[in-house]
Write a protein that holds these residues in place. Structure first.
Motif, PDB file in Angstrom:
ATOM      1  N   ARG A 234      -8.504  -8.418   1.929  1.00  0.00           N
ATOM      2  CA  ARG A 234      -7.294  -7.636   2.171  1.00  0.00           C
ATOM      3  C   ARG A 234      -7.624  -6.154   2.219  1.00  0.00           C
ATOM      4  N   SER A 235      -6.900  -5.417   3.065  1.00  0.00           N
ATOM      5  CA  SER A 235      -7.068  -3.967   3.168  1.00  0.00           C
ATOM      6  C   SER A 235      -5.692  -3.333   3.342  1.00  0.00           C
TER       7      SER A 235
ATOM      8  N   GLN B 154      -6.227   4.434  -9.784  1.00  0.00           N
ATOM      9  CA  GLN B 154      -6.716   3.214  -9.137  1.00  0.00           C
ATOM     10  C   GLN B 154      -6.188   1.972  -9.849  1.00  0.00           C
TER      11      GLN B 154
ATOM     12  N   ALA C 280      -3.947  -0.879  -8.189  1.00  0.00           N
ATOM     13  CA  ALA C 280      -4.410  -2.270  -8.167  1.00  0.00           C
ATOM     14  C   ALA C 280      -3.352  -3.207  -8.746  1.00  0.00           C
TER      15      ALA C 280
ATOM     16  N   VAL D 106      -7.282   0.672   0.352  1.00  0.00           N
ATOM     17  CA  VAL D 106      -7.578  -0.122  -0.838  1.00  0.00           C
ATOM     18  C   VAL D 106      -8.033  -1.482  -0.324  1.00  0.00           C
ATOM     19  N   GLN D 107      -9.269  -1.881  -0.684  1.00  0.00           N
ATOM     20  CA  GLN D 107      -9.859  -3.031  -0.017  1.00  0.00           C
ATOM     21  C   GLN D 107     -10.407  -4.061  -1.000  1.00  0.00           C
ATOM     22  N   THR D 108     -10.260  -5.319  -0.627  1.00  0.00           N
ATOM     23  CA  THR D 108     -10.992  -6.423  -1.238  1.00  0.00           C
ATOM     24  C   THR D 108     -11.664  -7.179  -0.091  1.00  0.00           C
TER      25      THR D 108
ATOM     26  N   LEU E 165      -4.183  -6.676  -6.902  1.00  0.00           N
ATOM     27  CA  LEU E 165      -5.573  -6.826  -6.479  1.00  0.00           C
ATOM     28  C   LEU E 165      -6.509  -6.687  -7.676  1.00  0.00           C
TER      29      LEU E 165
ATOM     30  N   ASN F 145     -10.142  -5.539  -8.930  1.00  0.00           N
ATOM     31  CA  ASN F 145     -11.336  -4.730  -8.640  1.00  0.00           C
ATOM     32  C   ASN F 145     -11.455  -4.329  -7.173  1.00  0.00           C
ATOM     33  N   PRO F 146     -10.425  -3.720  -6.614  1.00  0.00           N
ATOM     34  CA  PRO F 146     -10.523  -3.306  -5.209  1.00  0.00           C
ATOM     35  C   PRO F 146     -11.444  -2.106  -5.048  1.00  0.00           C
ATOM     36  N   ARG F 147     -11.899  -1.893  -3.815  1.00  0.00           N
ATOM     37  CA  ARG F 147     -12.659  -0.696  -3.449  1.00  0.00           C
ATOM     38  C   ARG F 147     -11.699   0.286  -2.784  1.00  0.00           C
TER      39      ARG F 147
END
Length: 728
Positions: free
Chosen positions: A549-550, A525, A529, A544-546, A534, A536-538
């Protein structure tokens, strides 16, 4: 990744994949016969020859000569190697039994020769032609005799409080002797290996072994080879139960044979050699004394045990649970380890606790009866939230009372038979029994490597799957962490080319290996990132999301492979607490009033083992342990020839494990608990908890059915029949 403090809330607390039932991802391969086990891996190397072992026919002494003339001249024979042709091979990790080399015989069926031929039949036939002469020495084989000599002597492993005063002042005291016999792992797949030592000093091994890195280290020590020149693969294991933790004679003989023949050799130990050549669970003799006050609180526990081992071994420490399980200010614990000339005693499923609870949980019932207390209430009363041998040390999590109370309610304990020998259905006396369960919850450092390409993730770790579901829970961990579906995960296990994991054993495998995979996924991860810029994306839904942004994971590295690797290490903070798992077993039996036959009718286990990673595979582990508990209670016993020093019933016809007809309705309840001090997943192992206490619950139920107290396992007809009530 360092795990230096209890886990905070994390992704696994809102799990969508971890903690959910999922069928084994390798299950279809196994049930269709397409999962290649060690002896079946025909495609890994060409020109395989077949090895067959020869075992000693004495238990102690020396080999004076070996005539191999006829064997070497037999059809198809390529090589014959005897133990007299080399010095004793060095012992690897935790091995104490001589695996090969030299003229000394330490135990029956010690490997003394290997014959390599073109076919199995040719190798076996030629091995029978070897003529061996011995100088026999007198050995020690009687554990009861040893216990009579050592009882009351030796330095206690635990000595807390004033034990003598506690027993002098107690209102109620019990003092009984219990016997558990030696047990065999009796796994379906034999110890088997294919070894290629035809390429100079490079050694390649395809084997059935639970601990890849330990095995590789032992091979390096035993054969004096650089570890980097050894490759070990063990992707599928047909059962181990601790019997495949260490380097054994199958690998050693196949390696010796391959070096002599200059071709790859495959070799499987015949069943008699599995029982007498490899390890087993030692028999125990246990004296347990309990002291209680008028209110039923334990004030003294005195547990003294003898088990046997070859010199340098560990035997079966049946006191393992006694320092921790029940409250009480005063306790004395002694384990006498007797050097005997029986095959090597070592780990078998829940080593220590399985045998110890077979006795301790009968003793607890006997004390409850003397006090006139319900066995469940008696155990609840003597629960503790701290280590009773060191009250400053708490348990990280302990929900034993909840196991007892939940089990009693679900089983219908209030409706049990309350008067031994008083409930009857036709020719069957009906009884109910219960027992507590305790097993430690350790973890070992564990590593993994993950590879991401085009939205698919490959997990590589030398962790093994011995039928426990490792493939599946590792895939679930990776899927949960990376936000991918299970279908996008491929798991590769059991190869020394992969990062070193915990391996399978000691109830540490599931918790440790999944934590290692989690660490590797976090490393990946971080790589992703940084690549995408990015913070701390999820990782959810394959993206991979913020907040703004995805990016689909399939677009992160569409034409290349991103690789990350890490190992989880566990900090010293755990040393300030006790991590363990707990359970309660409830059993109903019928005992035939004419023959004394005991039949288990229904079973319930309630388990407290932190987060359950996969209820389907975890239940499979628990009912497997319960089934082994039936065998331990009613049929399993390695019968020792006290004159010749070997296990007589060394096959699956004479060593009687529980089979389908012996197994009744089994129910398993998992408490909804987590243990943040265990791993980031807050999980603990459960694979050995299922056997702990089961045999005692059956023994207590048999007593409840008949009024006959049996303290020597297994509870066979001959231990019942002359004391049964009159048939009327």
């Amino acid at each position: 990744m360092e795990f230096n403090q209890p886990a905070d809330q994390n992704i696994f607390d809102q799990a969508t994949i971890i903690g959910k039932p999922h069928q084994r991802i390798e299950g279809r391969l196994k049930v269709t016969g397409r999962a290649p086990y060690a002896y079946e891996r025909h495609d890994v190397v060409n020109n395989q020859l077949v090895g067959y072992p020869l075992g000693s026919t004495i238990s102690k002494g020396r080999i004076t000569s070996m005539d191999t003339t006829a064997a070497r001249a037999a059809p198809g024979v390529v090589a014959v190697v005897t133990t007299l042709e080399m010095e004793p091979l060095p012992l690897g990790f935790y091995n104490v039994a001589r695996l090969f080399g030299g003229n000394e015989v330490q135990h029956y069926h010690q490997a003394i020769a290997v014959v390599v031929a073109k076919t199995f039949e040719q190798a076996r036939s030629a091995a029978a032609l070897i003529k061996t002469s011995y100088e026999i020495e007198e050995g020690d084989y009687d554990l009861d005799a040893v216990f009579r000599l050592v009882q009351g002597s030796g330095k206690p492993t635990t000595d807390v409080g004033d034990v003598e005063a506690a027993f002098r002042n107690a209102a109620v005291v019990t003092d009984e002797l219990y016997h558990t016999p030696s047990h065999s792992h009796a796994m379906m797949e034999p110890h088997a290996s294919i070894v290629d030592w035809s390429d100079g000093d490079r050694l390649t091994v395809w084997t059935s072994n639970q601990m890849i890195n330990w095995n590789r280290d032992s091979l390096a020590t035993t054969f004096g080879i650089d570890k980097d020149k050894i490759r070990v693969e063990s992707p599928y294991i047909g059962g181990g139960f601790g019997g495949k933790l260490w380097l054994r004679a199958d690998e050693v003989l196949a390696a010796v044979g391959s070096r002599a023949a200059r071709q790859p050799v495959k070799l499987a130990l015949p069943r008699p050699m599995m029982i007498n050549n490899t390890t087993h669970r030692s028999a125990t003799v246990q004296r347990i004394r309990l002291a209680a006050d008028t209110g039923g609180r334990l004030i003294g526990i005195w547990h003294e045990v003898a088990s046997h081992t070859l010199p340098g071994g560990r035997g079966e420490d049946a006191t393992a649970q006694t320092p921790f399980f029940y409250a009480g200010a005063n306790r004395r614990i002694i384990h006498h380890l007797a050097d005997m000339n029986l095959p090597e005693a070592s780990d078998m499923r829940a080593p220590g606790e399985a045998s110890g609870l077979m006795a301790l949980e009968i003793a607890m019932d006997e004390m409850a009866e003397k006090l006139g207390m319900d066995p469940v209430r008696f155990r609840v009363l003597n629960d503790t939230q701290v280590n009773p041998s060191d009250p400053k040390m708490p348990f990280s999590e302990r929900h034993f009372v909840e196991c007892l109370e939940r089990g009693a309610e679900s089983f219908g304990w209030d409706g049990r038979n309350r008067s031994p020998g008083k409930k009857r259905e036709g020719m069957w006396l009906i009884g109910h029994g219960m027992a507590g369960a305790y097993r430690g919850g350790p973890t070992l450092d564990s590593g993994a490597r993950v590879r991401l390409k085009a939205g698919r993730l490959i997990v590589e770790t030398d962790m093994t799957d011995i039928g426990t579901g490792s493939y599946t829970i590792i895939a679930q961990t990776a899927a949960e962490t990376m936000g991918l579906p299970m279908e996008a995960i491929e798991v590769r296990l059991g190869n020394s080319a992969f990062p070193v994991a915990s391996g399978s054993g000691g109830q540490f495998g599931a918790a440790s290996s999944t934590a290692g995979v989690y660490a590797a996924c976090l490393a990946l991860q971080e790589t992703i990132a940084k690549r995408l810029g990015l913070d701390n994306p999820r990782f959810e839904g394959g993206n991979v999301q913020t907040a703004t942004r995805s990016v689909p994971l399939s677009d992160v590295a569409p034409d290349e492979e991103l690789v990350a690797e890490d190992t989880i290490t566990f900090g010293d903070f755990k040393k300030s607490m006790v991590l363990a798992t707990f359970g309660a077993h409830f059993v109903e039996v019928g005992v035939h009033i004419g023959t004394g036959e005991v039949r288990v009718r229904r079973m319930l286990a309630v388990c407290d083992a932190g987060r359950i990673l996969n209820p389907t595979t975890a239940r499979s582990q628990v009912i497997g342990g319960m089934t082994m508990g039936i065998g331990a209670a009613l049929s399993e016993e390695l019968a020792t020839d006290l004159g010749r020093g070997y296990f007589v019933n060394h096959d699956l016809a004479g060593y009687e494990v529980a089979v389908h007809a012996d197994v009744p309705h089994q129910e398993v309840i998992f408490l909804d608990t987590t243990d943040a001090s265990s791993t980031p997943l807050k999980a603990k192992g459960v694979g050995e908890l299922g056997i702990c206490g089961v045999a005692a619950a059956i023994a207590n139920a048999a007593y409840n059915a008949t009024g006959i107290r049996v303290r020597d396992y297994p509870i066979t007809l001959d231990r019942m029949i002359d004391r049964l009530p009159a048939v009327g």
